[in-house]
Each structure stands twice: as C-alpha cells, then as structure tokens.
Enzyme design. Structure first.
Site, mmCIF file in Angstrom:
data_model
loop_
_atom_site.group_PDB
_atom_site.id
_atom_site.type_symbol
_atom_site.label_atom_id
_atom_site.label_comp_id
_atom_site.label_asym_id
_atom_site.label_seq_id
_atom_site.Cartn_x
_atom_site.Cartn_y
_atom_site.Cartn_z
ATOM 1 N N GLY A 134 0.794 9.003 7.325
ATOM 2 C CA GLY A 134 1.252 9.372 5.985
ATOM 3 C C GLY A 134 2.334 8.419 5.526
ATOM 4 N N GLU A 149 8.651 0.770 15.431
ATOM 5 C CA GLU A 149 8.630 2.236 15.555
ATOM 6 C C GLU A 149 7.454 2.852 14.804
ATOM 7 O OE1 GLU A 149 9.101 5.160 17.118
ATOM 8 O OE2 GLU A 149 11.196 4.568 17.286
ATOM 9 N N GLY A 152 4.204 0.668 2.009
ATOM 10 C CA GLY A 152 5.090 -0.268 1.313
ATOM 11 C C GLY A 152 5.738 0.369 0.098
ATOM 12 N N GLY A 198 3.585 7.471 13.782
ATOM 13 C CA GLY A 198 4.167 7.668 12.447
ATOM 14 C C GLY A 198 5.647 8.017 12.448
ATOM 15 N N GLY A 210 0.845 -1.191 0.000
ATOM 16 C CA GLY A 210 0.000 0.000 0.000
ATOM 17 C C GLY A 210 0.879 1.238 0.000
ATOM 18 N N LYS A 228 -2.061 2.312 20.431
ATOM 19 C CA LYS A 228 -0.752 2.976 20.540
ATOM 20 C C LYS A 228 -0.408 3.269 21.995
ATOM 21 C CE LYS A 228 -1.581 5.131 16.024
ATOM 22 N NZ LYS A 228 -2.159 6.335 15.402
ATOM 23 N N ARG A 287 -1.601 -8.432 -2.069
ATOM 24 C CA ARG A 287 -2.781 -9.161 -2.523
ATOM 25 C C ARG A 287 -2.854 -9.200 -4.041
ATOM 26 N NH1 ARG A 287 -7.480 -7.207 1.436
ATOM 27 N NH2 ARG A 287 -6.062 -5.462 1.369
#
Lengths: 427, 427
Positions: free
Chosen positions: B300, B127, B15, B132, B12, B203, B42
């Site tokens: 992001g 991390e 990645g 993020g 996505g 988180k 996928r």
C-alpha cells in the site's frame, strides 16, 4: 574500528545475561568488538551464573561511570533515584554514552537526562526499559519517524497479563495465581509495582513521549491496576465476548497526549485480545502507516540483555554500516539449497480413483516407506467419483514421503497430483 | 542542521505518497527538514494525486541521481535491472545515500550494491522493500544485532495470504478470489510474481542475508507458490486443525542458511496461523531473545511511503539524536489528564443484593443518566445470595456512567463496589 569499552553497573539477571552475551559475541552481529572495562554491583562475593573474575571491579557505580577506560556506561542497577540516577548523571556529565534498562528512572527523570545527553552530544538509549526483547523504542523513535502516530497501546506488564489470563483459563483466584507468578519469577516478592499498573505506566509514558514528541510528565498519567479485577469479572466478560486485559495507552488529542493504564475489555477481534500469558504486545497506529503490532517476551534476562546489547551495537562509530549489517569479523554464512533430509510432519492430500482398494494402496505405500500416519480423513467422493483423502504424518524425512508419493503415483490410484505440504507446529 | 535534499525517481502510488508526506512533514518527527531537489518519472503529464508542479523535473532517473543538489536518491522505479539498477549505481558512485523500495533489485544485486555503498561510505537503505510498513529490516539489522538469530519466518506476500484466507472463509475458488484481489488492487494484472512465491522469496532472501550475516545468493532459494493449492486442500487441512499459508523462511543450519518459500500447514496455535487477509507478519527467533512477531500492512502506498520516509529520517547528520527523538522544530505536545468526557462503550459489573427490585433499580439508574444498555447478563445468585450482573452499554460519556454508578451505590442495592471497565472494539 577499535573496541567499544562498556562498564556494567548492576549484576543481577540482566547484567549476568549481558556478560554472557559479551563472552559469546562472535556469534552475534555487532559492528565491532565489545570489551568489558569494568563491572560494579552491591556484592562482589555473591554467587553468579557467569564468572566476573577477569573484570575490573568497582565498588561504586558512579566511579565506574566516570572511569576513563569506559566508553559506554550500562546502568542495570534499577530504581528511579539514588545510585542509578547519580551514576547515569555522572556518566553523561563525563561525556559517556549511557544504555539503561531502567524504566522508572526514564519515566521520572527522562527529560532532564535527555537534555544532559544532548548538551554533551552523547547517546542515552533505553530499549530494554520498555517491553523487554521487543524493540519498540527504536521502532517508534527512528523507523516510524516518517509517520504521524495517533495512538500507542499495549500489554506492557507480563505479570498482570499472566495473572488475568491464567485466572480465566484455570478458574483460580487472583491470590492463588499471583502466588504462582511469584514462584515462577514473573512477579516480585512485593508485586505492588506490577499489579498497581505503575510499571506499565512508566513504560506507557516513555512510549507516549517518543510517539508524540511530548514533554514527559508522569504526574498526568492515570493509573489503575488489576487488584480489583476478580474471576467473576473475567468470566462474565468472557461470556459476553470480551477479554479483560491491563492496557497501557497514549492517545493524541487536540489538547495534548492522554496517557493511561487501566483494565480494558477487548472484543475478540482486537489485536491485543489474544495475547496471553506473560507476553507483551504493542500496537502503534499511525497515518499513513495504518497499524503495526509487535509481540514478544516483555521481560526475562535473555530478552532484556538482547535489547541492551542492541543499544550497545548502535554506539559504534562511524554510524554508516554495510547495507545488510555485515562486518568483516562476522562469520559469513553461505546460502545453501534445502535438501530432502529434512525431518517434519507432513500434510498430504490425494484424490483416490473410484475403485476398491485404493485407500489400502495409499496406506500400504506409506507404510512401506516407513511413513507413519498420525491422522487420516477420507471425505465422500466428489461429483467425479474421486475420494479426497488427507493424511497427517508423524515426523519423517521428506525423502521418505516423496518416495511414498512416487509409489502411489506409480500405482495409478490417484486422479491428480498429490499435494504435499510441510506442517509447522505451534511456536 | 541544513535540510536534507532528496531526489525521487518513480512517481507511482508510493512516490506520490512520499511527496504527500514531505508536504506535511511538520506533523512527522523527522530530525530536520526534507526538501525535494527533483523528481523523475516516465511521464510528466500523467494525472497524479499530488501536484508535482513546484519540483524540478528530470527526464532521466540517473541524471537526477547524480545531480549536485541531491543528497539522497530515492529509487521507486522498480525492476531488478534496467533503469532502476543503473540509477542506483549512479547515485552510489556519485557518493549519494540511496533509499529504495525495490526488493527484486536488492535480492538480485544487493551484494554488489552494498559493497559499492561501503566503498563510497554512504548508506543504502531498503526498509520499504520488505513487508511494507513493518520496520523489520532495521529491527533485524540494528535492534537485534545483539542476539543470535536462528530463524526468520513470515507471511511476506499479502496477495497470497488474502487469496488463501478468503478462499477458506468464503468457499470460493482460487480464480474467483484472485480476480477480486486484482479488482481491489491487492494483485497485479499479471499476478505471477506474487502467486508463484517469487515476490516473497525476494523478501525472504533479503531478511536471511541480514539475519545470518549471509552472502545473499538468490539462486539457492527454493520457491513454491500457491497456484496448486485448491479449496479442497484448505478445507481438509482446516478440518484437521491446520491453516495453509504461504510461508517464507530462512533457517540457520550447520552448513549455512536454508531459505525457502512454500505453502505450509500451521497448527492453530502458531503465531502466523491467525494472520488473515492482506496483512504481513514476520517472526524472528533468536537466542537469548526468544521470539518476536511483527505484524502490519505489507503493502500500500501509505505504509510503504512511511517506511521510505523512516529511512530518509536516518540520513540526517550528526547521527546523535535526542533520547526521545525530539527536535527543536517539532510541535511539542503536553501530557494532559484524561477527562470524564471520553465517549466509549463500557462493561459494568455489579453484585446485586438478595432483594426484589434490585435489577429494576439498576436498569432505571442507567436509564435516568441516559446510559443505553447493549447487553445484560444476570447470573444465578452466589453462595452469599448476591446476584452477579454484567452490563455492556452503548457508547456514552464516561461521566454519565459514573453518575449512574453513584446512583446505584446510593440506593444500597449492591453488595460491593461496581467494577467499570472501558470497552475497546476490534482494531
């Protein structure tokens, strides 16, 4: 895993803070045990806030650095040359890891010392040399190794920031505020290193070398301090929408790294404009990171000793750790459910029905449960006729205000469910 | 040092961002070279912002995880169970290091996975799972291992923070702003995980487990989201001096760790009160540290890929690095002197002598050097008869304004040396 044996040279505020941390290490999260193999300072007899009686005393830092019982040499002597440099070199040559808080030493001799450490395959760590308790050295070096840093900027000298922000806030003169900073221990008896910008420049040069894989060359750093910034400048800038701060920065240009320290006028929306008092703050800009800002105490024995201990923690072997940093000797804490006995001020919003006496019903319900009102704001009724009311309570157990809300709801004076929100005061 | 071979499962945004970073790794500061040993997703045919043509394709993430050419398995599939969990377990069992951005997986199965990693003596790093691009996991786990953490609190969900701050700023409704957040890509088509507080809770649980050496038990975390916070609540709170934010926190109490997520009303001076929009911010309070605040992009593809790459960078062996993070293959940057060709707006303060025409002399000198004035403020003359004047210029080369200052000084219209301060606009 055997204990890690540290030798501490320099027993000023930070050295004593470190000893205090070693003594209560059971409450920290170190990967293993730390032992003090020896200590060294100019005077053995000086009165100190911690007892050093149980530790082996060395008259000479370099002898401590080379002692076979020392795994890690911690240098807290200070000064870019002289005994500090000699002892650090001795430790590295003897194959010991070195942890130091000495920014002047690293800014001036960092290249040489890093090469020596690499040759001996030992670590040279200096988190405490930049921005005290803010872990920016390791963040830049390790955590952000996967991003291209384009600029590092920050408020790296708490003394200067205290002086300029206090001048503007109080209308007092530079000399007057400097004297207060000296009394509070923010500034040295000779404040030249701080107010000239030199201290911030040492730190900016170190951060730039890390951020840009740059050959540290302190002679290229431009340094201007705050000595010629007057109250008039701060006030006129303020009226035009700017905050003048001493800013240290390193910027990557096509030809290399420009590193400088100078007073800058920041617009109100700038990330560093609101950093007041003796805080430090570092902004790292990168691609594709965006910008990250780290803010915290830039000096002081506690934060600096924390940073030194964080470096010591890195030196345990093997390097692989539990994913959450847990070790068998840690006191394991359970997660527990938060209860209703918590004491806090609360913000309560209700919408009262359009009938006489509903406000009285609300305030009586609060009073009956022992909830004391700090502020109350009732606004005009909305288009449905309901009156919004916001209540700020004094500190009370959550249980009491929940009981009060149950009473209010039972009375049928509200048109929808009251909203209860815990208040967190400035921190 | 040989290359580190990574297998990337999940292509996505993050990645693809990671692949893009691998492709330009020469501009990063990794300890060695990273190679992509294989990728998995996928759909192989889906249109992606980076080409994956050169990489070995695996239809199944777990097969990739176990492939003998993979040193590090990077899991970007998502989901607390199913293929992500299966592939991560497969990688760990096969003795591979794992890097993941999957907060739900770690919050739910972190204990089991950490134990498996410890058994196999490999690293499990996450991390990117929290906040993020803000490197708070490693800061808490490693850099702050030498301090006793007493509280961790933060704004850990950018979607909720965007919604509440935009509602207050614009007076728009929850539904309206949520729709905008979805259009901008800040919120998912199904925003439940965000607005319910569940994402922030994952988180917060991870940070609490690290900060307090606590056994992660997500069932004990109290979770309340922002769904019942209306514009009325935000406005009334604002008028009483509070900002309502969704706050995630872990606090160490005598009986254990209380971890919860709920909207809280923060006083204006609170470190988290001014964090607006989609930013994340984490405050760590410790003894003897004091408090450190880390602020940055919480989501992001770029920031998250940066965080993943920072974890990958940690997996090179040997673990000892150059003190400044330098490696032989890095492009070494020189330090260079900053020149006078720099273009910036400037703040100039002069004190004009008590004679007619001095202001005209000032403005003419600026004009003659091509320096254009944005704002000018002349204040009443002081007790010596000198008139303070502050000028804010438009952007110009430093050289030009220095020439203008030389002119002004040559004219003898100033009573002391003009003060020139560079302006830094909001960032």
């Amino acid at each position: 895993m055997g204990p890690l044996r540290i030798g501490i040279a320099g027993l000023g505020h930070v050295g004593c803070g470190l000893i205090e941390l070693v003594q209560r290490q059971d409450r920290l999260r170190l990967p293993g045990r730390v032992e003090i193999a020896g200590v060294s300072a100019r005077s053995q007899s000086r009165n100190r806030p911690v007892s050093t009686d149980g530790y082996t005393w060395f008259d000479d830092a370099a002898t401590l650095a080379e002692d076979p019982n020392v795994d890690v040499f911690v240098e807290l002597v200070g000064g870019s040359d002289g005994p500090a440099k000699f002892a650090v070199e001795s430790a590295l040559r003897a194959g010991k890891h070195v942890v130091t808080a000495n920014k002047a030493l690293i800014a001036k001799h960092g290249n040489m010392l890093a090469a020596l450490a690499a040759e001996k395959q030992v670590d040279l760590l200096f988190e405490a040399a930049v921005a005290g308790g803010i872990p920016v050295v390791r963040v830049l070096r390790d955590s952000l190794a996967g991003t291209e840093v384009t600029r590092v900027s920050g408020i790296l000298n708490g003394t200067c920031n205290f002086i300029t922000s206090t001048m503007l806030d109080t209308g007092r003169s530079y000399e007057d505020v400097l004297e207060e900073a000296q009394k509070r221990g923010y500034a040295e008896a000779d404040p030249t290193l701080d107010v000239s910008g030199m201290d911030a420049a040492h730190k900016a040069a170190i951060l730039s070398a890390i951020a840009f894989s740059a050959d540290l060359d302190f002679s290229k750093v431009s340094v201007r301090g705050i000595e010629d910034i007057g109250l008039l400048d701060l006030r006129l800038a303020d009226r035009l929408g700017f905050r003048i701060k001493l800013i240290a920065e390193g910027v990557l240009k096509a030809e290399g790294v420009v590193c400088r320290v100078e007073p800058m006028a920041l617009t109100a929306g700038h990330a560093l404009a609101r950093i007041d008092g003796s805080l430090n703050s570092v902004r790292v800009e990168g691609d594709p990171l965006g910008a990250v800002v780290l803010t915290g105490p830039g000096a002081g024995s506690g934060p600096t000793a924390s940073a030194v201990m964080g470096d010591v923690a890195k030196l345990f072997r093997p390097a692989i750790r539990n994913a959450f940093g847990r070790a068998d000797h840690h006191v394991a804490q359970p997660f527990i459910k938060g209860g209703e006995d918590e004491i806090s001020p609360f913000f309560l919003r209700v919408r009262l029905t359009d009938k006489p006496g509903t406000l009285a019903a609300l305030t009586e319900a609060l009073a009956e449960e022992g909830v004391s009102v700090d502020k109350l704001l009732q606004d005009s009724a909305d288009e449905t006729g309901a009156s919004p009311v916001a209540v700020v309570t004094h500190r009370c157990p959550r249980r009491q205000i929940l009981s009060a809300i149950a009473r209010i709801e039972a009375l049928g004076v509200t048109v929808d469910a009251p909203r209860l929100i815990r208040i967190e005061t400035a921190s």
